[in-house]
Design a protein around this motif. Structure first.
Motif, PDB file in Angstrom:
ATOM      1  N   MET A   1     -42.863  18.365  34.433  1.00  0.00           N
ATOM      2  CA  MET A   1     -44.194  17.913  34.008  1.00  0.00           C
ATOM      3  C   MET A   1     -44.050  16.837  32.933  1.00  0.00           C
ATOM      4  SD  MET A   1     -47.384  20.138  32.448  1.00  0.00           S
ATOM      5  CE  MET A   1     -47.780  20.919  34.017  1.00  0.00           C
ATOM      6  N   ALA A   2     -44.875  15.840  32.997  1.00  0.00           N
ATOM      7  CA  ALA A   2     -44.791  14.719  32.064  1.00  0.00           C
ATOM      8  C   ALA A   2     -45.428  15.052  30.713  1.00  0.00           C
ATOM      9  CB  ALA A   2     -45.465  13.490  32.659  1.00  0.00           C
ATOM     10  N   GLN A   3     -45.166  14.203  29.756  1.00  0.00           N
ATOM     11  CA  GLN A   3     -45.806  14.284  28.445  1.00  0.00           C
ATOM     12  C   GLN A   3     -46.596  12.995  28.220  1.00  0.00           C
ATOM     13  OE1 GLN A   3     -42.877  14.049  25.185  1.00  0.00           O
ATOM     14  NE2 GLN A   3     -41.360  13.431  26.709  1.00  0.00           N
ATOM     15  N   ILE A   4     -47.525  13.028  27.278  1.00  0.00           N
ATOM     16  CA  ILE A   4     -48.313  11.843  26.954  1.00  0.00           C
ATOM     17  C   ILE A   4     -48.112  11.479  25.492  1.00  0.00           C
ATOM     18  CG2 ILE A   4     -50.613  10.813  26.819  1.00  0.00           C
ATOM     19  CD1 ILE A   4     -51.488  12.493  29.120  1.00  0.00           C
ATOM     20  N   VAL A   5     -47.918  10.208  25.252  1.00  0.00           N
ATOM     21  CA  VAL A   5     -47.737   9.677  23.903  1.00  0.00           C
ATOM     22  C   VAL A   5     -48.881   8.702  23.615  1.00  0.00           C
ATOM     23  CG1 VAL A   5     -46.195   8.426  22.336  1.00  0.00           C
ATOM     24  CG2 VAL A   5     -45.227   9.812  24.201  1.00  0.00           C
ATOM     25  N   ILE A   6     -49.541   8.885  22.477  1.00  0.00           N
ATOM     26  CA  ILE A   6     -50.507   7.898  21.983  1.00  0.00           C
ATOM     27  C   ILE A   6     -49.852   7.153  20.832  1.00  0.00           C
ATOM     28  CG2 ILE A   6     -52.742   7.478  20.915  1.00  0.00           C
ATOM     29  CD1 ILE A   6     -53.825   9.951  22.164  1.00  0.00           C
ATOM     30  N   ILE A   7     -49.813   5.830  20.905  1.00  0.00           N
ATOM     31  CA  ILE A   7     -49.314   5.034  19.793  1.00  0.00           C
ATOM     32  C   ILE A   7     -50.529   4.455  19.074  1.00  0.00           C
ATOM     33  CG2 ILE A   7     -48.955   2.964  21.221  1.00  0.00           C
ATOM     34  CD1 ILE A   7     -46.427   2.473  19.401  1.00  0.00           C
ATOM     35  N   ALA A   8     -50.621   4.717  17.769  1.00  0.00           N
ATOM     36  CA  ALA A   8     -51.856   4.401  17.066  1.00  0.00           C
ATOM     37  C   ALA A   8     -51.594   4.080  15.607  1.00  0.00           C
ATOM     38  CB  ALA A   8     -52.833   5.583  17.166  1.00  0.00           C
ATOM     39  N   LYS A   9     -52.595   3.421  15.004  1.00  0.00           N
ATOM     40  CA  LYS A   9     -52.621   3.187  13.564  1.00  0.00           C
ATOM     41  C   LYS A   9     -53.643   4.118  12.925  1.00  0.00           C
ATOM     42  CE  LYS A   9     -51.523  -1.789  13.243  1.00  0.00           C
ATOM     43  NZ  LYS A   9     -52.085  -3.104  12.809  1.00  0.00           N
ATOM     44  N   GLU A  10     -53.329   4.580  11.726  1.00  0.00           N
ATOM     45  CA  GLU A  10     -54.322   5.313  10.953  1.00  0.00           C
ATOM     46  C   GLU A  10     -55.542   4.403  10.772  1.00  0.00           C
ATOM     47  OE1 GLU A  10     -54.794   7.297   6.493  1.00  0.00           O
ATOM     48  OE2 GLU A  10     -52.950   6.245   7.052  1.00  0.00           O
ATOM     49  N   PRO A  11     -56.753   4.902  11.080  1.00  0.00           N
ATOM     50  CA  PRO A  11     -57.947   4.037  11.032  1.00  0.00           C
ATOM     51  C   PRO A  11     -58.414   3.751   9.606  1.00  0.00           C
ATOM     52  CG  PRO A  11     -58.548   6.253  11.721  1.00  0.00           C
ATOM     53  CD  PRO A  11     -57.049   6.232  11.640  1.00  0.00           C
ATOM     54  N   VAL A  12     -57.720   2.831   8.964  1.00  0.00           N
ATOM     55  CA  VAL A  12     -58.018   2.441   7.581  1.00  0.00           C
ATOM     56  C   VAL A  12     -58.645   1.050   7.582  1.00  0.00           C
ATOM     57  CG1 VAL A  12     -57.014   1.909   5.332  1.00  0.00           C
ATOM     58  CG2 VAL A  12     -56.131   3.840   6.664  1.00  0.00           C
ATOM     59  N   ALA A  13     -59.719   0.887   6.838  1.00  0.00           N
ATOM     60  CA  ALA A  13     -60.419  -0.393   6.768  1.00  0.00           C
ATOM     61  C   ALA A  13     -59.472  -1.509   6.332  1.00  0.00           C
ATOM     62  CB  ALA A  13     -61.594  -0.303   5.793  1.00  0.00           C
ATOM     63  N   GLY A  14     -59.525  -2.617   7.061  1.00  0.00           N
ATOM     64  CA  GLY A  14     -58.686  -3.759   6.754  1.00  0.00           C
ATOM     65  C   GLY A  14     -57.351  -3.745   7.468  1.00  0.00           C
ATOM     66  N   ARG A  15     -57.006  -2.616   8.112  1.00  0.00           N
ATOM     67  CA  ARG A  15     -55.718  -2.505   8.798  1.00  0.00           C
ATOM     68  C   ARG A  15     -55.874  -2.356  10.309  1.00  0.00           C
ATOM     69  NH1 ARG A  15     -52.306   1.521   8.277  1.00  0.00           N
ATOM     70  NH2 ARG A  15     -50.579   0.138   8.774  1.00  0.00           N
ATOM     71  N   VAL A  16     -57.067  -2.011  10.750  1.00  0.00           N
ATOM     72  CA  VAL A  16     -57.302  -1.789  12.183  1.00  0.00           C
ATOM     73  C   VAL A  16     -58.479  -2.619  12.670  1.00  0.00           C
ATOM     74  CG1 VAL A  16     -56.311   0.546  12.283  1.00  0.00           C
ATOM     75  CG2 VAL A  16     -58.717   0.241  11.638  1.00  0.00           C
ATOM     76  N   LYS A  17     -58.388  -3.024  13.930  1.00  0.00           N
ATOM     77  CA  LYS A  17     -59.477  -3.749  14.591  1.00  0.00           C
ATOM     78  C   LYS A  17     -59.970  -4.934  13.763  1.00  0.00           C
ATOM     79  CE  LYS A  17     -59.259  -1.564  18.225  1.00  0.00           C
ATOM     80  NZ  LYS A  17     -58.439  -2.360  19.120  1.00  0.00           N
ATOM     81  N   THR A  18     -59.038  -5.692  13.216  1.00  0.00           N
ATOM     82  CA  THR A  18     -59.420  -6.832  12.375  1.00  0.00           C
ATOM     83  C   THR A  18     -60.099  -7.942  13.172  1.00  0.00           C
ATOM     84  OG1 THR A  18     -57.167  -7.714  12.608  1.00  0.00           O
ATOM     85  CG2 THR A  18     -57.641  -6.369  10.659  1.00  0.00           C
TER      86      THR A  18
END
Length: 208
Positions: free
Chosen positions: A1-18
């Motif tokens: 059975m496979a595993q799933i990995v999410i690669i992400a940034k901590e949602p901190v203002a100024g560091r994400v979705k700029t």
């Protein structure tokens, strides 16, 4: 059975979705990032897999549900960090791995299950993104050479990554194309596609 990995940034203002600022403020962009991450975590949590991993740049917060193993991201460029996430997850549990980011809150457990199941008879799974990149990559076994050196955040990232898989002689299962949330227009489109998501709810609240 496979595993799933999410690669992400901590949602901190100024560091994400700029790239969402403007029209959104850094705090609003971070709220949208947190909502997108939450939707992604929910979809992964609803998918029957051997292990759920969060490869995180930053620190986990109250947004992280139980059932996830948290590992730090390693490497400088995104290509190195993706390669390291595959290798580190595989070291924790030597099972095929499906990797996604936090930019596709419209992702469903059905799509993730299709990707995980495909690794039983394919070497890789690939989900192209509308911006020319990719929203999902699955590998039966980690191989850093499949990722390192692939230019990321490039109009042809997806094509170049798929070419790398093909040149390695891998049997690849293709998934439907999804839209990554990079711009305000993307946010509106994705929210319309998944109106019941945390992401869509947050976007509506920001518009009120």
């Amino acid at each position: 059975m496979a595993q799933i990995v999410i690669i992400a940034k901590e949602p901190v203002a100024g560091r994400v979705k700029t790239r969402l600022t403007p029209p959104f403020s850094p705090d609003q962009a971070a709220a949208l990032a947190a909502a997108a991450l939450r939707d992604s975590l929910v979809a992964v949590g609803e998918t029957p897999v051997a292990q759920r991993v969060l490869a995180l740049d930053g620190l986990p917060g109250s947004w992280l549900p139980p059932g996830f193993v948290v590992i730090p991201q390693r490497g400088s460029g995104l290509d190195e960090r993706l390669a390291a996430a595959f290798s580190d997850a595989y070291r924790l549990r030597p099972e095929p791995a499906v990797l996604i980011g936090m930019d596709t809150p419209q992702v469903t457990s059905a799509l993730l299950k299709e990707a995980a199941d495909a690794l039983e008879c394919h070497d890789a799974v690939f989900g192209p993104a509308t911006d020319g990149g990719f929203w999902l990559l699955g590998l039966r076994e980690p191989d850093p050479s499949l990722l390192r050196g692939v230019p990321m955040s490039h109009p042809e990232t997806g094509k170049l990554q798929l070419d790398r898989l093909d040149r390695a002689g891998l049997a690849v299962h293709l998934l439907p194309e999804l839209t990554d949330v990079d711009t305000a227009a993307d946010a509106v489109s994705v929210a319309a596609e998944a109106p019941d998501s945390h992401f869509a709810k947050t976007l509506r609240e920001l518009g009120e």
